[in-house]
Structures are given as structure tokens and as C-alpha cells.
Write an enzyme that holds these catalytic residues in place. Structure first.
Site, PDB file in Angstrom:
ATOM      1  N   THR A 177       0.832  -1.201   0.000  1.00 58.72           N
ATOM      2  CA  THR A 177       0.000   0.000   0.000  1.00 58.72           C
ATOM      3  C   THR A 177       0.870   1.256   0.000  1.00 58.72           C
ATOM      4  O   THR A 177       1.960   1.236   0.553  1.00 58.72           O
ATOM      5  CB  THR A 177      -0.887  -0.031   1.265  1.00 58.72           C
ATOM      6  OG1 THR A 177      -1.838  -1.062   1.098  1.00 58.72           O
ATOM      7  CG2 THR A 177      -1.579   1.279   1.542  1.00 58.72           C
ATOM      8  N   GLY A 207      -9.973  -3.430   2.927  1.00 59.44           N
ATOM      9  CA  GLY A 207      -9.111  -3.284   4.103  1.00 59.44           C
ATOM     10  C   GLY A 207      -9.251  -1.919   4.753  1.00 59.44           C
ATOM     11  O   GLY A 207     -10.245  -1.207   4.568  1.00 59.44           O
ATOM     12  N   THR A 228      -0.262   1.193   6.695  1.00 59.15           N
ATOM     13  CA  THR A 228      -0.101   0.021   5.841  1.00 59.15           C
ATOM     14  C   THR A 228       0.056  -1.196   6.747  1.00 59.15           C
ATOM     15  O   THR A 228       0.648  -1.088   7.816  1.00 59.15           O
ATOM     16  CB  THR A 228       1.124   0.140   4.915  1.00 59.15           C
ATOM     17  OG1 THR A 228       1.371  -1.134   4.311  1.00 59.15           O
ATOM     18  CG2 THR A 228       2.375   0.591   5.644  1.00 59.15           C
ATOM     19  N   GLY A 229      -0.479  -2.317   6.311  1.00 57.97           N
ATOM     20  CA  GLY A 229      -0.332  -3.515   7.137  1.00 57.97           C
ATOM     21  C   GLY A 229      -1.542  -4.414   7.038  1.00 57.97           C
ATOM     22  O   GLY A 229      -2.306  -4.340   6.067  1.00 57.97           O
ATOM     23  N   SER A 230      -1.715  -5.250   8.035  1.00 63.02           N
ATOM     24  CA  SER A 230      -2.813  -6.228   8.040  1.00 63.02           C
ATOM     25  C   SER A 230      -4.108  -5.489   8.358  1.00 63.02           C
ATOM     26  O   SER A 230      -4.421  -5.197   9.514  1.00 63.02           O
ATOM     27  CB  SER A 230      -2.529  -7.334   9.050  1.00 63.02           C
ATOM     28  OG  SER A 230      -2.112  -6.794  10.280  1.00 63.02           O
ATOM     29  N   GLY A 231      -4.838  -5.185   7.295  1.00 62.25           N
ATOM     30  CA  GLY A 231      -5.943  -4.241   7.370  1.00 62.25           C
ATOM     31  C   GLY A 231      -7.017  -4.569   8.383  1.00 62.25           C
ATOM     32  O   GLY A 231      -7.604  -3.658   8.985  1.00 62.25           O
TER      33      GLY A 231
HETATM   34  N1  ASP Z   1      -3.549  -2.353   4.587  1.00 59.15           N
HETATM   35  C1  ASP Z   1      -3.799  -2.871   3.277  1.00 59.15           C
HETATM   36  C2  ASP Z   1      -5.062  -3.672   3.276  1.00 59.15           C
HETATM   37  O1  ASP Z   1      -5.343  -4.315   4.260  1.00 59.15           O
HETATM   38  C3  ASP Z   1      -2.708  -3.721   2.758  1.00 59.15           C
HETATM   39  C4  ASP Z   1      -1.350  -3.052   2.696  1.00 59.15           C
HETATM   40  O2  ASP Z   1      -1.013  -2.262   3.574  1.00 59.15           O
HETATM   41  O3  ASP Z   1      -0.608  -3.331   1.729  1.00 59.15           O
HETATM   42  O4  ASP Z   1      -5.763  -3.667   2.286  1.00 59.15           O
END
Ligand code: ASP
Length: 311
Positions: A177, A207, A228-231
Site C-alpha cells: 500500500t 481493508g 499500511t499492514g494487516s488491514g
Molecule cells: N492495509 C492494506 C489492506 O489491508 C494492505 C497493505 O497495507 O498493503 O488492504
């Protein structure tokens, strides 16, 4: 306030948090990602240095990152389980707390521009899928064939995920992201975030990125934040709003608030990263993954990009 505060500005960008380490990324990949980050950082930097708004700066930076295939947003977005690219984005103006967001768009070249158009040209905050793109066409937002977004490395990632029957949150996969936060010379902050979501997502999964208060938030009384991360865990912790609330109501500094909320995400089993900018001109970041593509610049001469954590 010192005399320099009148012309003070700052910007931070990210291109996703993930499992990148010096051991797993070769020199060419490092150089290519760093070069792409510099292009995006400079796109926002020139806007701010010319006295432009934080909102214009974050949109300019995110547009570059969307167009660059190295990141999971716009061109180079990850594939859904069914082999499509479905894009989400949000933008927020800390001066007014105006916000715009879109999710599940498949033809909009720069979803961040559409999110901004939702904010400025519609009475709504959040539009989805076919309806969002009907609005985009009416507004003259640039549309492309879905092939524009598709890249070979992302296709290979989907095949790998299917072959190995990996979960969406497999630790070996990167979050790519993109986002930007900025403070302009008027002391206003803004945030923008754009993503293709997670490789192999299905059932219309969305997400945190386009959700105001989760992946994206901006409030002149606290900070601008992009995540950014585990949405899923970022949504549950309402990360970006929670950081601002801790600052505004609890008097915490931006870095302390960011680290505290990322720890909450960790307690829920999530990982990722955050960038922030404050009206006072401070920018910073934190991440709980091995690396995060990132960059910062300001009116004092700071101009840096990075990928890996401190060793
Ligand atoms: N946070 C984003 C999502 O969950 C994924 C990412 O950070 O790449 O869609």
C-alpha cells in the site's frame, strides 16, 4: 513560533510495510524502489516548497506511487483471487476534516484523484465499485483499461499464493500500500492512502486503507496519518483516528501515540506501519514489520528514503 515556522513544511510517504530485509532484497531491487520513492517524495516536496497545500502535496506523491509498478496501488496492484485488480483509496484534509474515499474500482487510473473528487464534488464521503466509476466518468476522471494495472510479478504472487495455499497474512508476503502525509506552510495537514489490498482477496473484501479513521485520517488538532499492514486489525483498532485521539485528548506526542496504537494492533495479531505529520512540522513513522518503504522531506533540508529497519 520562530520566524522559520512561517515557511515550514514537511512530508512523509510510504510504499508499504513488509518482510523486506537486506538479505531478501537484491541491490537492483533496493535501488529501483529507492528511486521510485524519491520521485514520489519530490512530487510532494515541490508542491510544498512552492507554498502549495498539504492536500495537493499528498495527492501528487500518491499519484506517482500509484503509477509506479513497484507498489501495490494503481499500476502494480495485487490481484484478487479471481485475477482482477480492485483498488481502494482515501484522502483527508485536516483543515476541514473533509474526506473522500473509494473502494473496489477497476478502471480509475489514479484512485487517489477519484477519492479527492468524491470529497470535493459529491455530497458523500465513500463510494464503491460500479457507482464510484459512474461518478468518475461523469466527473471526467481519467479511466484506463484494467490491463493498465496488471503486472507479471503480481500475477506470479497470486499463483504462488494459490499453489502454496497460503493465507492472506502469510508473513512472507509484503504489504505494498502507498500513502503520504504532509503539513504545509499554513500549518494544515492532509493524508492520502491508496492500495490494491491483499493478494488473493475475495468476497469484496476491503481493508483499512480507504476507511476514514482506520488507514487514513487528518485533523489539524492532532496529525495526518496513513497506514499500511494487516488491514483487518487496523480497522478494529481504528488506528489513524486512535493516534489522533490519543494526541488530542491524552496529550501524547505523535511518536508515542503511534507506537502505542501499533502495539495494540500487535496484541490483536496484526503487523504494519504508520507515517504521520503534525501541524507543528514534525514527521515520523513506526513499523512492526522488518521493513517499510518510506521517505521524508522538509523545509529544513531533510530528504531521505529508507526500506529496512534499524539493525
Ligand atoms: N492495509 C492494506 C489492506 O489491508 C494492505 C497493505 O497495507 O498493503 O488492504
Amino acid at each position: 513560533m520562530t520566524e522559520t515556522s512561517e515557511s515550514r513544511w514537511a512530508i512523509a510517504i510510504h510504499g508499504g510495510a513488509g518482510s523486506m530485509t537486506p538479505e531478501t532484497m537484491d541491490g537492483a531491487a533496493v535501488a529501483a524502489h529507492e528511486a521510485a520513492l524519491v520521485v514520489a517524495l519530490d512530487a510532494g516536496r515541490v508542491v510544498l516548497a512552492a507554498g502549495g497545500s498539504a492536500l495537493d502535496a499528498v495527492c501528487a506523491a500518491v499519484k506517482e506511487l500509484e503509477d509506479d509498478p513497484h507498489f501495490n496501488a494503481g499500476r502494480g496492484a495485487v490481484f484478487t483471487y479471481h485475477g482482477t485488480n480492485e483498488l481502494d483509496a482515501a484522502v483527508m484534509d485536516g483543515a476541514t476534516r473533509g474526506a473522500g474515499a473509494v473502494c473496489g474500482v477497476t478502471h480509475t487510473r489514479n484512485p487517489v484523484n477519484l477519492a479527492r473528487t468524491v470529497m470535493e464534488q459529491s455530497p458523500h464521503v465513500f463510494l464503491s465499485g460500479v457507482g464510484a466509476e459512474e461518478f468518475a466518468r461523469e466527473q471526467g476522471v481519467e479511466m484506463v483499461d484494467p490491463d493498465w494495472f496488471a503486472t507479471e510479478p503480481r500475477w506470479a504472487q497470486l499463483q504462488e499464493l494459490k499453489a502454496k495455499k497460503l493465507g492472506w497474512f502469510d508473513a512472507g508476503l509484503k504489504y505494498g500500500t502507498v500513502g503520504a502525509v504532509a503539513v504545509d506552510t499554513a500549518g494544515h495537514v492532509a493524508a492520502a492512502t491508496s492500495t490494491g489490498g491483499l493478494t488473493g482477496k475475495r468476497w469484496g473484501r476491503i481493508g483499512d486503507s480507504p476507511l476514514i479513521g482506520a488507514g487514513t485520517y487528518a485533523d489539524d488538532r492532532a496529525a495526518a496519518v496513513s497506514c499500511t499492514g494487516s488491514g483487518e486489525q487496523f480497522i478494529r483498532a481504528a488506528v489513524s483516528h486512535e493516534i489522533c485521539a490519543r494526541m488530542r485528548l491524552g496529550g501524547e506526542g505523535a511518536q508515542a501515540a503511534t507506537e502505542a496504537v501499533l502495539a495494540e494492533v500487535g496484541d490483536m495479531g496484526g503487523v504494519g506501519g504508520v507515517i504521520y505529520a503534525t501541524p507543528g512540522g514534525e514527521t515520523g513513522f513506526a513499523f512492526t514489520t522488518p521493513g517499510m518503504f518510506r521517505g521524508r522531506a522538509d523545509s529544513e533540508g531533510l530528504r531521505e528514503v529508507g526500506i529496512f529497519g534499524e539493525s
